[in-house]
Design a protein around this motif. Structure first.
Motif, PDB file in Angstrom:
ATOM      1  N   ILE A 252       0.841  -1.199   0.000  1.00 49.80           N
ATOM      2  CA  ILE A 252       0.000   0.000   0.000  1.00 49.80           C
ATOM      3  C   ILE A 252       0.873   1.245   0.000  1.00 49.80           C
ATOM      4  CG2 ILE A 252      -1.633   1.334   1.397  1.00 49.80           C
ATOM      5  CD1 ILE A 252      -2.847  -1.372   2.284  1.00 49.80           C
ATOM      6  N   ARG A 253       1.960   1.200   0.743  1.00 52.83           N
ATOM      7  CA  ARG A 253       2.842   2.376   0.847  1.00 52.83           C
ATOM      8  C   ARG A 253       3.432   2.755  -0.507  1.00 52.83           C
ATOM      9  NH1 ARG A 253       8.242   2.188   3.014  1.00 52.83           N
ATOM     10  NH2 ARG A 253       7.746   0.133   3.885  1.00 52.83           N
ATOM     11  N   PHE A 254       3.702   1.768  -1.339  1.00 53.64           N
ATOM     12  CA  PHE A 254       4.294   2.053  -2.648  1.00 53.64           C
ATOM     13  C   PHE A 254       3.243   2.112  -3.759  1.00 53.64           C
ATOM     14  CE2 PHE A 254       7.952   0.624  -0.266  1.00 53.64           C
ATOM     15  CZ  PHE A 254       8.980   1.415  -0.742  1.00 53.64           C
ATOM     16  N   GLY A 255       1.994   1.825  -3.428  1.00 50.23           N
ATOM     17  CA  GLY A 255       0.930   1.742  -4.435  1.00 50.23           C
ATOM     18  C   GLY A 255       0.559   0.288  -4.633  1.00 50.23           C
ATOM     19  N   MET A 257      -1.683  -1.673  -6.256  1.00 47.56           N
ATOM     20  CA  MET A 257      -1.912  -2.404  -7.506  1.00 47.56           C
ATOM     21  C   MET A 257      -0.614  -2.626  -8.301  1.00 47.56           C
ATOM     22  SD  MET A 257      -4.536  -3.926  -8.873  1.00 47.56           S
ATOM     23  CE  MET A 257      -6.037  -3.054  -8.430  1.00 47.56           C
ATOM     24  N   PRO A 258       0.168  -1.589  -8.586  1.00 44.34           N
ATOM     25  CA  PRO A 258       1.420  -1.855  -9.315  1.00 44.34           C
ATOM     26  C   PRO A 258       2.410  -2.679  -8.507  1.00 44.34           C
ATOM     27  CG  PRO A 258       1.327   0.438  -8.624  1.00 44.34           C
ATOM     28  CD  PRO A 258      -0.027  -0.148  -8.360  1.00 44.34           C
ATOM     29  N   SER A 259       2.409  -2.536  -7.177  1.00 46.41           N
ATOM     30  CA  SER A 259       3.344  -3.296  -6.349  1.00 46.41           C
ATOM     31  C   SER A 259       2.996  -4.779  -6.343  1.00 46.41           C
ATOM     32  CB  SER A 259       3.343  -2.754  -4.919  1.00 46.41           C
ATOM     33  OG  SER A 259       3.804  -1.428  -4.879  1.00 46.41           O
ATOM     34  N   ALA A 260       1.706  -5.099  -6.234  1.00 44.25           N
ATOM     35  CA  ALA A 260       1.289  -6.501  -6.264  1.00 44.25           C
ATOM     36  C   ALA A 260       1.625  -7.129  -7.607  1.00 44.25           C
ATOM     37  CB  ALA A 260      -0.208  -6.601  -5.991  1.00 44.25           C
ATOM     38  N   ARG A 261       1.459  -6.372  -8.661  1.00 38.54           N
ATOM     39  CA  ARG A 261       1.799  -6.887  -9.994  1.00 38.54           C
ATOM     40  C   ARG A 261       3.306  -7.118 -10.126  1.00 38.54           C
ATOM     41  NH1 ARG A 261      -1.596  -6.489 -14.440  1.00 38.54           N
ATOM     42  NH2 ARG A 261      -3.780  -6.124 -13.905  1.00 38.54           N
ATOM     43  N   ARG A 262       4.101  -6.276  -9.500  1.00 37.76           N
ATOM     44  CA  ARG A 262       5.559  -6.491  -9.551  1.00 37.76           C
ATOM     45  C   ARG A 262       5.926  -7.783  -8.831  1.00 37.76           C
ATOM     46  NH1 ARG A 262      10.299  -4.339 -10.809  1.00 37.76           N
ATOM     47  NH2 ARG A 262      12.109  -4.679  -9.465  1.00 37.76           N
ATOM     48  N   ILE A 263       5.279  -8.065  -7.718  1.00 36.78           N
ATOM     49  CA  ILE A 263       5.543  -9.317  -7.016  1.00 36.78           C
ATOM     50  C   ILE A 263       5.218 -10.506  -7.913  1.00 36.78           C
ATOM     51  CG2 ILE A 263       4.765 -10.813  -5.135  1.00 36.78           C
ATOM     52  CD1 ILE A 263       4.560  -8.394  -3.381  1.00 36.78           C
ATOM     53  N   MET A 264       4.098 -10.443  -8.621  1.00 38.25           N
ATOM     54  CA  MET A 264       3.736 -11.541  -9.518  1.00 38.25           C
ATOM     55  C   MET A 264       4.802 -11.728 -10.593  1.00 38.25           C
ATOM     56  SD  MET A 264       1.102 -12.686  -8.076  1.00 38.25           S
ATOM     57  CE  MET A 264       0.680 -13.961  -9.276  1.00 38.25           C
ATOM     58  N   GLU A 265       5.315 -10.639 -11.111  1.00 33.66           N
ATOM     59  CA  GLU A 265       6.399 -10.725 -12.105  1.00 33.66           C
ATOM     60  C   GLU A 265       7.605 -11.455 -11.514  1.00 33.66           C
ATOM     61  OE1 GLU A 265       6.554  -9.377 -15.297  1.00 33.66           O
ATOM     62  OE2 GLU A 265       4.584  -8.399 -15.326  1.00 33.66           O
ATOM     63  N   ARG A 266       7.940 -11.130 -10.278  1.00 26.56           N
ATOM     64  CA  ARG A 266       9.093 -11.758  -9.639  1.00 26.56           C
ATOM     65  C   ARG A 266       8.847 -13.238  -9.372  1.00 26.56           C
ATOM     66  NH1 ARG A 266      12.172  -8.375  -5.111  1.00 26.56           N
ATOM     67  NH2 ARG A 266      13.501 -10.204  -5.430  1.00 26.56           N
ATOM     68  N   PRO A 277      -6.394   4.488 -14.475  1.00 25.72           N
ATOM     69  CA  PRO A 277      -5.580   5.559 -13.883  1.00 25.72           C
ATOM     70  C   PRO A 277      -4.436   5.091 -12.981  1.00 25.72           C
ATOM     71  CG  PRO A 277      -7.601   5.330 -12.655  1.00 25.72           C
ATOM     72  CD  PRO A 277      -7.712   4.386 -13.829  1.00 25.72           C
ATOM     73  N   PHE A 278      -4.294   3.789 -12.761  1.00 26.10           N
ATOM     74  CA  PHE A 278      -3.105   3.312 -12.048  1.00 26.10           C
ATOM     75  C   PHE A 278      -1.874   3.541 -12.912  1.00 26.10           C
ATOM     76  CE2 PHE A 278      -6.412   0.380 -10.300  1.00 26.10           C
ATOM     77  CZ  PHE A 278      -6.343   0.803  -8.986  1.00 26.10           C
ATOM     78  N   GLN A 279      -0.763   3.791 -12.270  1.00 25.51           N
ATOM     79  CA  GLN A 279       0.493   3.973 -12.986  1.00 25.51           C
ATOM     80  C   GLN A 279       1.510   2.945 -12.536  1.00 25.51           C
ATOM     81  OE1 GLN A 279       1.913   8.067 -13.418  1.00 25.51           O
ATOM     82  NE2 GLN A 279      -0.053   8.816 -12.636  1.00 25.51           N
ATOM     83  N   SER A 280       2.431   2.629 -13.422  1.00 28.54           N
ATOM     84  CA  SER A 280       3.509   1.704 -13.079  1.00 28.54           C
ATOM     85  C   SER A 280       4.433   2.345 -12.049  1.00 28.54           C
ATOM     86  CB  SER A 280       4.321   1.344 -14.323  1.00 28.54           C
ATOM     87  OG  SER A 280       3.514   0.754 -15.294  1.00 28.54           O
ATOM     88  N   ALA A 283      11.320   3.559 -11.579  1.00 28.49           N
ATOM     89  CA  ALA A 283      12.502   2.736 -11.274  1.00 28.49           C
ATOM     90  C   ALA A 283      12.886   2.883  -9.812  1.00 28.49           C
ATOM     91  CB  ALA A 283      13.658   3.139 -12.188  1.00 28.49           C
ATOM     92  N   ASP A 284      12.838   4.107  -9.287  1.00 28.15           N
ATOM     93  CA  ASP A 284      13.190   4.330  -7.877  1.00 28.15           C
ATOM     94  C   ASP A 284      12.172   3.679  -6.950  1.00 28.15           C
ATOM     95  OD1 ASP A 284      15.474   5.707  -8.516  1.00 28.15           O
ATOM     96  OD2 ASP A 284      14.590   7.700  -8.251  1.00 28.15           O
ATOM     97  N   GLN A 285      10.886   3.768  -7.307  1.00 30.10           N
ATOM     98  CA  GLN A 285       9.855   3.137  -6.480  1.00 30.10           C
ATOM     99  C   GLN A 285      10.017   1.619  -6.464  1.00 30.10           C
ATOM    100  OE1 GLN A 285       6.499   4.866  -8.542  1.00 30.10           O
ATOM    101  NE2 GLN A 285       5.948   6.114  -6.757  1.00 30.10           N
ATOM    102  N   ALA A 286      10.296   1.050  -7.627  1.00 28.49           N
ATOM    103  CA  ALA A 286      10.484  -0.398  -7.703  1.00 28.49           C
ATOM    104  C   ALA A 286      11.677  -0.833  -6.862  1.00 28.49           C
ATOM    105  CB  ALA A 286      10.670  -0.818  -9.154  1.00 28.49           C
TER     106      ALA A 286
END
Length: 302
Positions: A252-255, A257-266, A277-280, A283-286
């Motif tokens: 939630i702190r990093f956003g 929806m995009p954070s959960a999707r990054r975990i799935m990628e990993r 309206p969600f944004q990716s 690079a710094d946030q990731a």
């Protein structure tokens, strides 16, 4: 008509390509990943699936693909069919039944909102009637729809109007209302809990499972929570719930929806970036998210 969604039911992501198109090919990878994690039912095209950002044609195609890739497996598919168009919801409901879905669910319209339980019944009854042979769940999520009506009253009245009523996907922190719903009709109705970070609270008052986004990536942790609760091991159950809460809070702190999707990628499930309206993540946030997750130790929790 009854169906018991016990245990964990992931609310799945809709996979997108780099150009933002629905990536149907990834759905097979999603299903395989979840089956390996001991999942036996999924909830598709809901909030996590960004249903309000999908066209009708995309939602029909997503349903067809999930039913195709899970055919012959132990996995059941519950299709979310709600939205702001009653006609579209009825089309999606009928299509879900035809393609072999285990159940349908629908949230309330969120632009022109029902103002009373009677209004909500007028909306949900024809949706359920469009798929009369499979169970229907109302999806209660007031923080996102802005519709906050008493679910015990809805269920009491819906039981007389909707023959295939199964229960409510309860994404509402009102545990008193949840308990009242659980005890209606002698406990016949199904009440899957929809707030992952409070799952143990729902179990403690009589819940038997949940539908949630974090079960896509944290199912092993939640399986341990369920097992500990079933054995009366409250210390372990609370410890696992606290891990889950920290994990979710970090996303939630990093956003979320995009954070959960990054975990799935990993985890090897390339669901892609969310739709506007969600944004990716930048690079710094990731980089910050990855560091925070490593510090928590979430990968060992899997």
């Amino acid at each position: 008509m009854t169906l018991k969604l016990t245990g964990l039911v992931p609310a799945t992501h809709t996979p997108f390509t780099d150009s933002g198109e629905v990536n149907l090919a990834v759905i097979e990878t999603q299903a395989e990943h979840l089956l390996r994690d001991g999942i036996r039912a999924v909830f598709i095209a809901g909030t996590t699936g960004e249903s309000h950002s999908l066209t009708l044609a995309e939602r029909l195609a997503i349903t067809e693909r999930w039913l195709a890739v899970t055919r012959g497996t132990p996995m059941q598919v519950i299709v979310h069919v709600g939205g702001n168009s009653l006609g579209d919801a009825k089309t999606l409901a009928a299509h879900a039944q035809t393609t072999g879905a285990a159940a349908i669910a629908a949230l309330a319209p969120s632009y022109f909102k029902p103002k009373s339980v009677a209004d909500l019944l007028l909306w949900t009854t024809p949706i359920a009637a469009a798929a009369p042979a499979i169970p229907f769940y109302f999806y209660d999520i007031p923080p996102l729809t802005g519709v906050n009506l008493p679910m015990p009253d809805y269920l009491e009245q819906a039981a007389e109007r909707i023959p295939n009523l199964a229960g409510v996907k309860f994404s509402n922190p009102d545990l008193l209302a949840y308990q009242r719903c659980l005890h209606l009709s002698g406990g016949r109705l199904d009440m899957p809990w929809g707030i992952d970070e409070y799952l143990l609270s729902a179990l403690a008052v009589g819940g038997s499972g949940g539908v949630g986004s974090s079960y896509n990536f944290a199912a092993p942790l939640f399986h341990r929570l369920l097992a500990a609760f079933g054995q009366g091991d409250w210390a372990t159950a609370r410890a696992e719930q606290w891990k889950a809460a920290q994990w979710i809070e970090t996303l939630i702190r990093f956003g979320y929806m995009p954070s959960a999707r990054r975990i799935m990628e990993r985890l090897g499930v390339p669901v892609g970036a969310p739709r506007l309206p969600f944004q990716s993540l930048s690079a710094d946030q990731a980089k910050g998210l990855d560091a925070a997750l490593e510090q928590l130790g979430v990968w060992s929790w899997r």
